[in-house]
Scaffold this motif. Structure first.
Motif, PDB file in Angstrom:
ATOM      1  N   ARG A  10       0.859  -1.185   0.000  1.00  0.00           N
ATOM      2  CA  ARG A  10       0.000   0.000   0.000  1.00  0.00           C
ATOM      3  C   ARG A  10       0.893   1.233   0.000  1.00  0.00           C
ATOM      4  O   ARG A  10       1.932   1.256   0.656  1.00  0.00           O
ATOM      5  N   MET A  11       0.483   2.257  -0.706  1.00  0.00           N
ATOM      6  CA  MET A  11       1.269   3.483  -0.751  1.00  0.00           C
ATOM      7  C   MET A  11       1.275   4.123   0.640  1.00  0.00           C
ATOM      8  O   MET A  11       0.226   4.311   1.248  1.00  0.00           O
ATOM      9  N   CYS A  12       2.481   4.414   1.132  1.00  0.00           N
ATOM     10  CA  CYS A  12       2.648   5.076   2.419  1.00  0.00           C
ATOM     11  C   CYS A  12       4.031   5.721   2.436  1.00  0.00           C
ATOM     12  O   CYS A  12       4.817   5.552   1.507  1.00  0.00           O
ATOM     13  N   ASP A  35       4.807   1.543  -9.884  1.00  0.00           N
ATOM     14  CA  ASP A  35       3.975   2.445  -9.087  1.00  0.00           C
ATOM     15  C   ASP A  35       2.604   2.547  -9.746  1.00  0.00           C
ATOM     16  O   ASP A  35       2.477   2.996 -10.875  1.00  0.00           O
ATOM     17  N   GLY A  37       0.039   4.171  -8.143  1.00  0.00           N
ATOM     18  CA  GLY A  37      -0.683   5.241  -7.469  1.00  0.00           C
ATOM     19  C   GLY A  37      -1.031   4.897  -6.041  1.00  0.00           C
ATOM     20  O   GLY A  37      -0.418   5.391  -5.111  1.00  0.00           O
ATOM     21  N   SER A  38      -1.991   4.017  -5.854  1.00  0.00           N
ATOM     22  CA  SER A  38      -2.399   3.653  -4.497  1.00  0.00           C
ATOM     23  C   SER A  38      -1.610   2.465  -3.949  1.00  0.00           C
ATOM     24  O   SER A  38      -1.689   2.163  -2.766  1.00  0.00           O
ATOM     25  N   TYR A  39      -0.856   1.795  -4.817  1.00  0.00           N
ATOM     26  CA  TYR A  39      -0.014   0.694  -4.376  1.00  0.00           C
ATOM     27  C   TYR A  39       1.223   0.603  -5.253  1.00  0.00           C
ATOM     28  O   TYR A  39       1.288   1.190  -6.339  1.00  0.00           O
ATOM     29  N   SER A  73      -0.680  -5.385   0.634  1.00  0.00           N
ATOM     30  CA  SER A  73      -2.050  -5.528   0.165  1.00  0.00           C
ATOM     31  C   SER A  73      -2.206  -6.833  -0.609  1.00  0.00           C
ATOM     32  O   SER A  73      -3.303  -7.367  -0.723  1.00  0.00           O
TER      33      SER A  73
END
Length: 99
Positions: A10-12, A35, A37-39, A73
């Motif tokens: 997960r993107m963090c 990449d 975006g959200s992951y 995820s």
């Protein structure tokens, strides 16, 4: 790439540090980072590993390996965990399955 395996994170804020740790633990293979975006999909051919020691070098000594699991995820390959390492491996058939 033949048989890509590895984590989907997960993107963090910690993603770049986790990728750096994975690259440190797999110096002999090319690690691809996709990449979305959200992951972020992190993958290498056949087998990818990351150790708690490498994660602590990049994220600080308080980082615990189990904290990485909250960032996962999904993943590609068969995952193996121990107290100090997580690895993902390509598997052609399930263990225990009849040939």
């Amino acid at each position: 790439m033949d048989h890509p395996v590895g984590p989907v994170l997960r993107m963090c804020d910690e993603v770049e540090s986790v990728v750096a740790a994975i690259r440190d633990d797999n110096p002999d293979i090319d690690i691809d980072v996709v990449d979305r975006g959200s992951y972020v999909r992190v993958q290498g051919p056949g087998r990818v590993r990351v150790t708690e020691a490498s994660l602590q070098r990049h994220l600080g000594p308080a980082f615990e390996l189990r904290s990485l699991q909250t960032m996962l995820s999904s993943f590609a390959g068969r995952i193996h965990t121990s107290s100090d390492e997580i690895s993902w491996e390509w598997a052609t058939k399930r263990e225990g399955a009849r040939a």
